[in-house]
Every structure is written in C-alpha cells, then in structure tokens.
Design a protein around this motif. Sequence first.
Motif, mmCIF file in Angstrom:
data_model
loop_
_atom_site.group_PDB
_atom_site.id
_atom_site.type_symbol
_atom_site.label_atom_id
_atom_site.label_comp_id
_atom_site.label_asym_id
_atom_site.label_seq_id
_atom_site.Cartn_x
_atom_site.Cartn_y
_atom_site.Cartn_z
ATOM 1 N N ALA A 382 -10.299 -11.182 0.703
ATOM 2 C CA ALA A 382 -10.052 -10.367 -0.483
ATOM 3 C C ALA A 382 -9.277 -11.115 -1.556
ATOM 4 N N GLY A 383 -8.531 -12.164 -1.142
ATOM 5 C CA GLY A 383 -7.689 -12.862 -2.112
ATOM 6 C C GLY A 383 -6.483 -12.041 -2.489
ATOM 7 N N VAL A 384 -5.951 -11.288 -1.504
ATOM 8 C CA VAL A 384 -4.795 -10.423 -1.714
ATOM 9 C C VAL A 384 -3.747 -10.768 -0.663
ATOM 10 N N ALA A 385 -2.478 -10.761 -1.059
ATOM 11 C CA ALA A 385 -1.405 -11.118 -0.128
ATOM 12 C C ALA A 385 -1.443 -10.226 1.104
ATOM 13 N N THR A 386 -1.092 -10.862 2.289
ATOM 14 C CA THR A 386 -1.178 -10.152 3.566
ATOM 15 C C THR A 386 -0.333 -8.877 3.569
ATOM 16 N N GLU A 387 0.907 -8.958 3.031
ATOM 17 C CA GLU A 387 1.775 -7.798 3.022
ATOM 18 C C GLU A 387 1.141 -6.623 2.263
ATOM 19 N N GLU A 388 0.495 -6.914 1.153
ATOM 20 C CA GLU A 388 -0.147 -5.848 0.368
ATOM 21 C C GLU A 388 -1.365 -5.309 1.092
ATOM 22 N N VAL A 389 -2.119 -6.200 1.780
ATOM 23 C CA VAL A 389 -3.312 -5.765 2.509
ATOM 24 C C VAL A 389 -2.934 -4.746 3.574
ATOM 25 N N LEU A 390 -1.811 -4.987 4.274
ATOM 26 C CA LEU A 390 -1.364 -4.042 5.305
ATOM 27 C C LEU A 390 -1.158 -2.641 4.724
ATOM 28 N N GLY A 391 -0.487 -2.583 3.583
ATOM 29 C CA GLY A 391 -0.249 -1.288 2.945
ATOM 30 C C GLY A 391 -1.547 -0.614 2.495
ATOM 31 N N VAL A 392 -2.469 -1.420 1.930
ATOM 32 C CA VAL A 392 -3.736 -0.867 1.446
ATOM 33 C C VAL A 392 -4.577 -0.367 2.607
ATOM 34 N N LEU A 393 -4.618 -1.121 3.728
ATOM 35 C CA LEU A 393 -5.403 -0.695 4.888
ATOM 36 C C LEU A 393 -4.893 0.635 5.438
ATOM 37 N N GLY A 394 -3.575 0.811 5.401
ATOM 38 C CA GLY A 394 -3.019 2.090 5.842
ATOM 39 C C GLY A 394 -3.511 3.245 4.980
ATOM 40 N N GLN A 395 -3.572 3.032 3.668
ATOM 41 C CA GLN A 395 -4.083 4.064 2.772
ATOM 42 C C GLN A 395 -5.566 4.324 3.026
ATOM 43 N N LEU A 396 -6.332 3.243 3.211
ATOM 44 C CA LEU A 396 -7.772 3.393 3.445
ATOM 45 C C LEU A 396 -8.052 4.101 4.763
ATOM 46 N N LEU A 397 -7.156 3.880 5.747
ATOM 47 C CA LEU A 397 -7.307 4.558 7.030
ATOM 48 C C LEU A 397 -7.122 6.067 6.861
ATOM 49 N N LEU A 398 -6.096 6.461 6.114
ATOM 50 C CA LEU A 398 -5.845 7.882 5.888
ATOM 51 C C LEU A 398 -6.971 8.546 5.091
ATOM 52 N N LEU A 399 -7.602 7.774 4.204
ATOM 53 C CA LEU A 399 -8.684 8.314 3.371
ATOM 54 C C LEU A 399 -10.038 8.280 4.071
ATOM 55 N N GLY A 400 -10.108 7.722 5.256
ATOM 56 C CA GLY A 400 -11.341 7.716 6.030
ATOM 57 C C GLY A 400 -12.303 6.598 5.708
ATOM 58 N N PHE A 401 -11.834 5.527 5.050
ATOM 59 C CA PHE A 401 -12.718 4.417 4.708
ATOM 60 C C PHE A 401 -12.815 3.372 5.818
ATOM 61 N N VAL A 402 -11.732 3.184 6.572
ATOM 62 C CA VAL A 402 -11.709 2.134 7.599
ATOM 63 C C VAL A 402 -11.192 2.708 8.914
ATOM 64 N N GLU A 403 -11.380 1.949 9.983
ATOM 65 C CA GLU A 403 -10.820 2.317 11.281
ATOM 66 C C GLU A 403 -10.317 1.064 11.972
ATOM 67 N N ARG A 404 -9.370 1.273 12.900
ATOM 68 C CA ARG A 404 -8.774 0.143 13.598
ATOM 69 C C ARG A 404 -9.404 0.013 14.973
ATOM 70 N N GLN A 405 -9.757 -1.232 15.334
ATOM 71 C CA GLN A 405 -10.329 -1.538 16.642
ATOM 72 C C GLN A 405 -9.483 -2.649 17.268
ATOM 73 N N GLY A 406 -8.604 -2.258 18.212
ATOM 74 C CA GLY A 406 -7.706 -3.242 18.808
ATOM 75 C C GLY A 406 -6.768 -3.802 17.758
ATOM 76 N N THR A 407 -6.848 -5.114 17.553
ATOM 77 C CA THR A 407 -5.998 -5.759 16.539
ATOM 78 C C THR A 407 -6.758 -6.001 15.234
ATOM 79 N N GLY A 408 -7.992 -5.521 15.176
ATOM 80 C CA GLY A 408 -8.809 -5.764 13.980
ATOM 81 C C GLY A 408 -9.160 -4.483 13.236
ATOM 82 N N TRP A 409 -9.852 -4.667 12.104
ATOM 83 C CA TRP A 409 -10.245 -3.564 11.230
ATOM 84 C C TRP A 409 -11.729 -3.687 10.879
ATOM 85 N N ARG A 410 -12.368 -2.522 10.732
ATOM 86 C CA ARG A 410 -13.744 -2.479 10.262
ATOM 87 C C ARG A 410 -13.968 -1.161 9.488
ATOM 88 N N LEU A 411 -15.161 -1.019 8.890
ATOM 89 C CA LEU A 411 -15.457 0.212 8.168
ATOM 90 C C LEU A 411 -15.533 1.393 9.129
#
Length: 429
Positions: A382-411
């Motif tokens: 994405a070209g985005v700092a890791t710390e910011e990506v963590l925060g964004v992924l949390g928001q996307l998870l709550l909005l139903g865009f992504v899901e967590r699989q083990g230590t990874g992420w996918r749609l």
Amino acid sequence: MTAVGDGDRLDARIDSWSQATLDGSDAEPATSSTLTRPDGVSEAERRARAALTRLGEPGDLALARFVADHGAEATFEAITVGLFPGRKLGDYQARLGVSDPDSDLERAGKVGARLLCPGDAEWPESLDVLAVAGTIEGRGGPPLALWVRGSADLRALTARSCAVVGARAASEYGLYVAAEVSSGLADRGITVVSGGAFGIDASAHKGSLAAGGQTVAVLASGVDVPYPRAHEQLLARIADDGLILSEVPPGSTPRRPRFLIRNRLIAALTLGSVVVEAALRSGALNTAAWAERCHREVMAVPGPVTSVASAGVHRLVRDGGAVLVTDADEVAEQIGSIGCDLAPPKVGESRPRDELDVRARQVLEAVPVLRPIGVARIAGLAGVATEEVLGVLGQLLLLGFVERQGTGWRLSARERDNRRHATTADRGG
C-alpha cells in the motif's frame, strides 16, 4: 354571406395590396403588427373563416396575408366576386361550389366540435409566433381558424404542454420510450401533443392517457375523420379526455402536404418538442425545424447507433439542433421555468467503498482476496506506514471489508463475493 354586386367597396382595399407579393412563392406570413385580436368574434366572421378553411389549404400565405390585412369577410367576398388579386383566385373559386360554412358548422356540432377563431377567449396566444416564424417549402403562417373536437379549453390545455413525435415505423424501444416519457409528463401535469399517427405518436397519446393525463391530437384530416382508421377508438378517447384539432373542415380527408404543414401547429402550441426515433428523412424532423423557428425547446431521445430509425435523431443532436434527453424529468426541466422542474441528478450505483477515505481505500486495495498476508506486507504494497495500516485494518474489520486469518489479513467473505460477481459481469457472464 352576401356577395358584393360590383365589388366597388373592395376596390380601394384591394388596390393597396401588392399582386406580386400574393403571387410570390416566398411571400412571408402576416407580421405581428397585422394580427388583430378583436374583443369578440361575430357570427359573420366565424362563418367567413369556416368558409375559407374549405376554400384554401393550410399554410396558404396569400390567403393568410389577405385575411390579416382585410379581414375574413372581405376576403370571402373578394373571392366570391372574382376580385381577389393574384393567380390563386381560380383555385379558391374552384371550391366555391362545395363551400357551405353553415353545413360544416352543423356537422362539427354533431360530433362535439366547434370552430375557434382568433379573438375567441380559447384561442392560444402561442400560435401568434407563426406570424413571424417564416416558411418551410413556401407554406407557413398562423391558422385562419381551428376546428376543435372535445370539451377542454385549448388555450388552458396547451399552456403547459410538450410535443412528443417520431417515426411511424417505430421499434419496440421507441414505442416504450415514447410511452414512458409521455406518462411521466402527464404525472407532472404537462399536456402531451402529437399527431395521432401510427408509431411514436400513438404511443405518446396512449402513455399520457394511461397516466390519467390530457393529450391533444393535431390531425391532417377533419376532426370527424379518424386517420389512420385503426385509431378511431384512440381518437375518440382523446376527444373525451383532451382535444382533437385540425385546420381543415369536417369531412376532409388527409393529403400528403397537410401532414407536414400541420407540424407547425404541434410545434407552436407547445413549450417544446421531443423527437423519439426519426430516420434521416422523417416528418418528425420537420416538427423539430418548426419548433426551432418558433423558438421552442427541441429535444431528442437517442437510440442505438446502429438503428436507422434513430439516424435522424442522432444527426439532430450532433448538429446542435436538439438537447439530448432520456426521461420525463429531463424533458420537464428543459421546458420549465428557470429553477423549476429540475431533474434529479443522475448518479452511479452507490457502493460501500465510496464511504471510505483515500487512505482506507489505499490500504484495502493492498489486502489480498484469498491468501492472507501480514501487516508488514500490506504496508509495503500500500505504501503506508505499518503503524497506520494497523489502525486502518481495525476500522476495515469493523466495517466488514476484511477478516483476520491467523497472523494475516484478507478480504471478508462479503467482499470476496462482491469481487466474484464484478468479475463475472466484466466477462459478460
């Protein structure tokens, strides 16, 4: 009407008229300064105009100009005693033997029709524009009178009206669009005006009636002569709920030139004309030409680029002769007053991703569809700092865009399903 024995009373008036102007095929119709609007129409005037609709053809400039200058009664007298100047006197006199205004007025009354004349309260002022709208193929000018069938008030009915015209040999697409546009106009209290013919005309009338609206049919035949014959019931219904009108007297059959010249009435009576399907040689384009001359709105509905029936419409739009419209909302906006009847803006399908900010969309685009990847990998893609990506992924998870699989992420399953449907649609499946 009593003929003048020696015609002395007419000589002075006739001498003031230029025979060359009468004989010229390029003669202009009466100017607005010669049009008079008397306080009322006498029975003698009405009978004279009824007679003249039998003697002359619609759009006859010589007849219209003489009537504008000398009045209908004097015009009829001039024809009767042979003092009408110009080459057309013989043409008019050839019909004197079949001219019986009293009979025509009586015949009209039997079918619920009447003769409207300039000066009647019901006469539409919108027709006055034809006095300065020029000519097409040597014909034009305002009508001498109108035979009207139906109980509605013509002036009130056409005060807020729109013409919907087009091909007789219309496609299913054209018939559908004409009916939908006309129905939508009726829903907005706009009267639909057309020519009562097969194809687009009939579909326009039917669409308006189906929505409980009022419609006007302008015929090339008498108001008691249904043409085409197959539309007898349709025209009867139009007369019940709206109006049928014509320049020619009852009992008159349609003739080819009358179809084109009546188009000027369709154009002048309305605030604008919509052309739905028209070939390169089409009478509907003639209506558009008259609408332009009358300073009315000219609109056109596009069709498939491969359709011969829409070739004239496309040329009209390409040449700047018409505004492209696709529905009744856009038509109503075009003919409405400034700031009124505005069409709602057309926007594409709203998608959940549209609500995300730019950074969230940037991160989401880097999340894989199936095989989960870690935060560091997503940050790199994405070209985005890791710390910011963590925060964004949390928001996307709550909005139903992504899901967590083990230590990874996918749609998420929802997004994977949306992606699959979009891909299928792209393939045309």
